[in-house]
Design a protein around this motif. Sequence first.
Motif, PDB file in Angstrom:
ATOM      1  N   UNK A  10       0.861  -1.186   0.000  1.00  0.00           N
ATOM      2  CA  UNK A  10       0.000   0.000   0.000  1.00  0.00           C
ATOM      3  C   UNK A  10       0.897   1.235   0.000  1.00  0.00           C
ATOM      4  N   UNK A  11       0.937   1.935  -1.118  1.00  0.00           N
ATOM      5  CA  UNK A  11       1.842   3.076  -1.254  1.00  0.00           C
ATOM      6  C   UNK A  11       1.456   4.219  -0.322  1.00  0.00           C
ATOM      7  N   UNK A  12       0.159   4.362  -0.050  1.00  0.00           N
ATOM      8  CA  UNK A  12      -0.277   5.420   0.858  1.00  0.00           C
ATOM      9  C   UNK A  12       0.258   5.203   2.274  1.00  0.00           C
ATOM     10  N   UNK A  13       0.540   3.930   2.616  1.00  0.00           N
ATOM     11  CA  UNK A  13       1.090   3.602   3.934  1.00  0.00           C
ATOM     12  C   UNK A  13       2.616   3.483   3.896  1.00  0.00           C
ATOM     13  N   UNK A  14       3.192   3.811   2.743  1.00  0.00           N
ATOM     14  CA  UNK A  14       4.648   3.808   2.567  1.00  0.00           C
ATOM     15  C   UNK A  14       5.249   2.423   2.790  1.00  0.00           C
ATOM     16  N   UNK A  15       4.604   1.403   2.237  1.00  0.00           N
ATOM     17  CA  UNK A  15       5.166   0.057   2.289  1.00  0.00           C
ATOM     18  C   UNK A  15       6.327  -0.050   1.300  1.00  0.00           C
ATOM     19  N   UNK A  16       7.350  -0.842   1.595  1.00  0.00           N
ATOM     20  CA  UNK A  16       8.424  -1.085   0.621  1.00  0.00           C
ATOM     21  C   UNK A  16       7.863  -1.775  -0.626  1.00  0.00           C
ATOM     22  N   UNK A  17       8.475  -1.496  -1.770  1.00  0.00           N
ATOM     23  CA  UNK A  17       8.023  -2.127  -3.015  1.00  0.00           C
ATOM     24  C   UNK A  17       9.206  -2.315  -3.951  1.00  0.00           C
ATOM     25  N   UNK A  20       1.730   8.891  -5.822  1.00  0.00           N
ATOM     26  CA  UNK A  20       2.044   8.466  -4.457  1.00  0.00           C
ATOM     27  C   UNK A  20       3.542   8.239  -4.276  1.00  0.00           C
ATOM     28  N   UNK A  21       4.171   7.624  -5.272  1.00  0.00           N
ATOM     29  CA  UNK A  21       5.607   7.365  -5.194  1.00  0.00           C
ATOM     30  C   UNK A  21       6.381   8.679  -5.155  1.00  0.00           C
ATOM     31  N   UNK A  22       5.989   9.617  -6.026  1.00  0.00           N
ATOM     32  CA  UNK A  22       6.670  10.912  -6.059  1.00  0.00           C
ATOM     33  C   UNK A  22       6.502  11.656  -4.733  1.00  0.00           C
ATOM     34  N   UNK A  23       5.326  11.533  -4.136  1.00  0.00           N
ATOM     35  CA  UNK A  23       5.011  12.278  -2.923  1.00  0.00           C
ATOM     36  C   UNK A  23       5.636  11.651  -1.680  1.00  0.00           C
ATOM     37  N   UNK A  24       5.591  10.317  -1.585  1.00  0.00           N
ATOM     38  CA  UNK A  24       5.935   9.650  -0.335  1.00  0.00           C
ATOM     39  C   UNK A  24       7.308   8.960  -0.328  1.00  0.00           C
ATOM     40  N   UNK A  25       7.894   8.770  -1.512  1.00  0.00           N
ATOM     41  CA  UNK A  25       9.133   7.998  -1.582  1.00  0.00           C
ATOM     42  C   UNK A  25      10.313   8.782  -2.170  1.00  0.00           C
ATOM     43  N   UNK A  26      10.124  10.058  -2.464  1.00  0.00           N
ATOM     44  CA  UNK A  26      11.145  10.808  -3.197  1.00  0.00           C
ATOM     45  C   UNK A  26      12.474  10.913  -2.445  1.00  0.00           C
ATOM     46  N   UNK A  27      12.433  10.932  -1.111  1.00  0.00           N
ATOM     47  CA  UNK A  27      13.682  11.041  -0.344  1.00  0.00           C
ATOM     48  C   UNK A  27      14.564   9.811  -0.516  1.00  0.00           C
ATOM     49  N   UNK A  28      13.947   8.657  -0.761  1.00  0.00           N
ATOM     50  CA  UNK A  28      14.724   7.426  -0.921  1.00  0.00           C
ATOM     51  C   UNK A  28      15.613   7.480  -2.156  1.00  0.00           C
ATOM     52  N   UNK A  29      15.205   8.254  -3.156  1.00  0.00           N
ATOM     53  CA  UNK A  29      15.960   8.329  -4.405  1.00  0.00           C
ATOM     54  C   UNK A  29      17.333   8.967  -4.231  1.00  0.00           C
ATOM     55  N   UNK A  30      17.549   9.646  -3.099  1.00  0.00           N
ATOM     56  CA  UNK A  30      18.848  10.285  -2.848  1.00  0.00           C
ATOM     57  C   UNK A  30      19.870   9.316  -2.255  1.00  0.00           C
ATOM     58  N   UNK A  31      19.435   8.094  -1.970  1.00  0.00           N
ATOM     59  CA  UNK A  31      20.333   7.121  -1.345  1.00  0.00           C
ATOM     60  C   UNK A  31      20.212   5.779  -2.072  1.00  0.00           C
TER      61      UNK A  31
END
Length: 342
Positions: free
Chosen positions: A67-74, A263-274
């Motif tokens: 569930x991307x809204x819950x920020x689950x890993x994917x 959802x990915x752009x909103x909730x997961x964007x910080x992960x892209x820096x690492x």
Amino acid sequence: MIGSRKSKKRRKRQRFFTMITTFFIILLIFTAGYSLFVYRSFQKTLDTVHEPLEDREISEKRTSQPVLEKKHPFSVLLLGVDERKNDKGRSDTIIVLAVNPDRNSVEMISIPRDTKTEMVGKGKEDKINHAYAFGGINMALQSVENLLDIPIDYYIKVNMEGFQDIVDAVGGIQVDNQLDFVYEGTHFKKGSLTLNGQDALKYSRMRKLDPRGDFGRQERQRKVIQGVIKKGASLSSLWKYQEIFYALGENVRTNLTFNEMKDIQKRYKDAAHNITQIEVKGTSQKMNGIYYFIVADDEKKRIRKLLRTQLDLENLAELREMDTSSHSFYGINLNEYSFQTR
């Protein structure tokens, strides 16, 4: 008289300020309207590129979809397919991304195209890049899942033959080239290079002249993709959006929906820096006149452990073993949570 002059100057300043303010308001309205138009055009493009997987809602290696809204890993499978006229092609670029927002990190693994593994659904072993030729996206995805022992939640397929159209649409790209070589009549010097679509395709295809072989080509392909993303996100590309969207619509397919991308752009964007790259170690072996890349069992275990930990699958599996019948542990529904391994 003095008061009258001051009053005139004040009125002039007010008129000037009003004029400037009005100009910026008009510019803001135009920009907002233009952005909305671009946004709607982008949404239409994504409707075109959206291609759900046949006979599959979720991976067999999952009990429920993240569930991307819950920020689950994917996880995402990126396929660069060398499709040409009258040829279905092979997936010469195979990259898996495991994204974990709680760790703010992405584990990336490039699977060598010659890796010998089971072709799921065909009942034989072959090179991993042949899976797409045998059974399209479904077989490619299932074969990668089997090799890595992780679920693949999403895929993005790019037609590398048409990738040059995308590069040209953004106005060319820049890459930092580490290897001096000549390929198909084009000299690629060391250093910063500006590439058009045709040269970018050549740059990403060369393999035999690179001492690192497939690994070197994978690195150049990543640079080209990163170059496109960087240039496509720049302000200078905004006015070329129609060409960019058309090129994307013609050459990209994914099972990601428009809302999932948001959802990915909103909730997961910080992960892209690492982003951490996992290197696959193996040996090249010739069998029946054909070269294969062989990955030893210990190496497979190492890679699987890294990816499963990144996707929080290891702890989840351990907890589920405590109550396999109800999938619960002290009243917690394990299907609704992601558990982190630190």
